[in-house]
Design a protein around this motif. Structure first.
Motif, short mmCIF file in Angstrom:
data_model
loop_
_atom_site.label_atom_id
_atom_site.label_comp_id
_atom_site.label_asym_id
_atom_site.label_seq_id
_atom_site.Cartn_x
_atom_site.Cartn_y
_atom_site.Cartn_z
N ILE A 192 2.55 4.51 -2.34
CA ILE A 192 1.69 4.66 -3.52
C ILE A 192 0.99 3.33 -3.80
O ILE A 192 -0.14 3.10 -3.39
CB ILE A 192 2.50 5.14 -4.73
N THR A 193 1.65 2.41 -4.49
CA THR A 193 1.09 1.09 -4.74
C THR A 193 2.22 0.07 -4.61
O THR A 193 3.22 0.19 -5.31
CB THR A 193 0.48 0.98 -6.15
N PRO A 194 2.07 -0.89 -3.70
CA PRO A 194 0.93 -1.13 -2.81
C PRO A 194 0.93 -0.17 -1.62
O PRO A 194 1.94 0.47 -1.33
CB PRO A 194 1.17 -2.57 -2.33
N SER A 195 -0.22 -0.12 -0.92
CA SER A 195 -0.29 0.66 0.32
C SER A 195 0.52 -0.05 1.39
O SER A 195 0.91 -1.21 1.22
CB SER A 195 -1.75 0.78 0.78
N LEU B 167 0.60 -6.98 5.03
CA LEU B 167 -0.17 -8.22 5.05
C LEU B 167 0.37 -9.24 4.05
O LEU B 167 0.36 -10.46 4.32
CB LEU B 167 -1.65 -7.93 4.78
N SER B 168 0.87 -8.78 2.93
CA SER B 168 1.47 -9.68 1.94
C SER B 168 2.73 -10.33 2.51
O SER B 168 3.00 -11.52 2.28
CB SER B 168 1.82 -8.93 0.65
N PHE B 169 3.49 -9.55 3.27
CA PHE B 169 4.70 -10.09 3.89
C PHE B 169 4.35 -11.17 4.91
O PHE B 169 4.98 -12.23 4.96
CB PHE B 169 5.50 -8.98 4.56
N LEU B 170 3.34 -10.90 5.74
CA LEU B 170 2.93 -11.89 6.74
C LEU B 170 2.51 -13.20 6.08
O LEU B 170 2.83 -14.29 6.56
CB LEU B 170 1.79 -11.36 7.60
N GLU B 171 1.79 -13.07 4.96
CA GLU B 171 1.37 -14.28 4.23
C GLU B 171 2.58 -15.02 3.67
O GLU B 171 2.64 -16.26 3.71
CB GLU B 171 0.43 -13.88 3.10
N LEU B 172 3.56 -14.26 3.18
CA LEU B 172 4.76 -14.86 2.60
C LEU B 172 5.53 -15.67 3.63
O LEU B 172 6.04 -16.75 3.33
CB LEU B 172 5.65 -13.75 2.01
N VAL B 173 5.66 -15.14 4.85
CA VAL B 173 6.42 -15.82 5.89
C VAL B 173 5.55 -16.72 6.75
O VAL B 173 5.98 -17.21 7.81
CB VAL B 173 7.18 -14.80 6.78
N GLU B 174 4.29 -16.91 6.31
CA GLU B 174 3.35 -17.81 6.99
C GLU B 174 3.13 -17.41 8.44
O GLU B 174 3.17 -18.24 9.35
CB GLU B 174 3.81 -19.27 6.88
N GLU C 168 12.58 -3.90 -1.20
CA GLU C 168 12.41 -4.42 -2.57
C GLU C 168 11.03 -4.12 -3.15
O GLU C 168 10.87 -4.09 -4.38
CB GLU C 168 12.64 -5.93 -2.56
N ASN C 169 10.03 -3.89 -2.31
CA ASN C 169 8.66 -3.80 -2.81
C ASN C 169 7.92 -2.49 -2.55
O ASN C 169 6.90 -2.23 -3.19
CB ASN C 169 7.83 -4.95 -2.22
#
Length: 216
Positions: free
Chosen positions: A146-149, A155-162, A199-200
């Motif tokens: 639903i939210t987020p897709s 992509l948020s995870f990839l950014e988080l783990v650099e 968790e997300n």
């Protein structure tokens, strides 16, 4: 090495194998026949690879039929929920997956057990699709983000783990594995992703048809 053809829950190692399966399915129909629910799901997922997908489906797909083109060959028509119809070229859809798609499907594979568990837990009692109001079972239901897709989550995870799409290393599954999506090579990265997903991710059970008709 040939890139796979990937759409929905379907993965083909080569373009040739994807085309063979598409032609096999279409060959089962006569002109004017409506696709079965199973084949409608298959082609609805395939159509997402079309460059004019949003324009073609409009307000959503009501049904798909096999029709006759100008050369008397079989082709596919989308019948939209607003009553309008349009032809759509499956040939235009069959193209090798991008690196982003290949990597994202490996991340989908990594959380497959969690998705299956969510579906089983929600089907312990009789449940109805909140959009089409039909009873759901394991075969006719999809677990929807639903939210987020999923893409936003991934992509948020990839950014988080650099990390980025090109830095993720994958390995091939065993040749006898039904699921031929890639496998994340780094086991620690996979564990972090599974935990982050747990968790997300905001999940909801929908009918396959309702999920495929969503604009998001």
């Amino acid at each position: 090495m040939a890139k796979p053809i990937i759409f929905g829950d379907y993965q083909f190692k080569t373009k040739k194998s994807a085309i063979e399966e598409i032609r096999r399915r279409i060959s089962l129909y006569q002109f004017g026949q409506k696709l079965t629910e199973e084949d409608e799901i298959f082609f609805s997922e395939l159509f997402k690879l079309h460059s004019e997908y949003e324009e073609k489906i409009g307000c959503g797909i009501a049904s798909i039929t096999v029709e006759k083109d100008f050369h008397n060959n079989k082709c596919l028509y989308i019948h939209r929920q607003d009553g309008k119809s349009t032809d759509i070229s499956w040939v235009h859809c069959v193209k090798p997956a991008s690196q982003k798609t290949i990597v994202s499907y490996a991340f989908r594979r990594a959380v497959k057990e969690a998705i299956v568990a969510f579906k089983k837990d929600n089907l312990k009692e009789t449940v109805y699709c909140p959009i089409l109001h039909i009873p759901l079972n394991f075969e006719n239901s999809h677990v929807a983000y639903i939210t987020p897709s999923f893409d936003q989550l991934f992509l948020s995870f990839l950014e988080l783990v650099e990390q980025n799409i090109d830095s993720i290393e994958l390995k091939n599954p065993n040749s006898d594995d039904y699921d031929q999506r890639g496998v994340i090579s780094d086991s620690r990265l996979k564990e972090k992703w599974v935990q982050y997903h747990q968790e997300n991710a905001q999940l909801k059970l929908l009918s396959a048809k309702a999920n495929l008709s969503r604009k998001s």
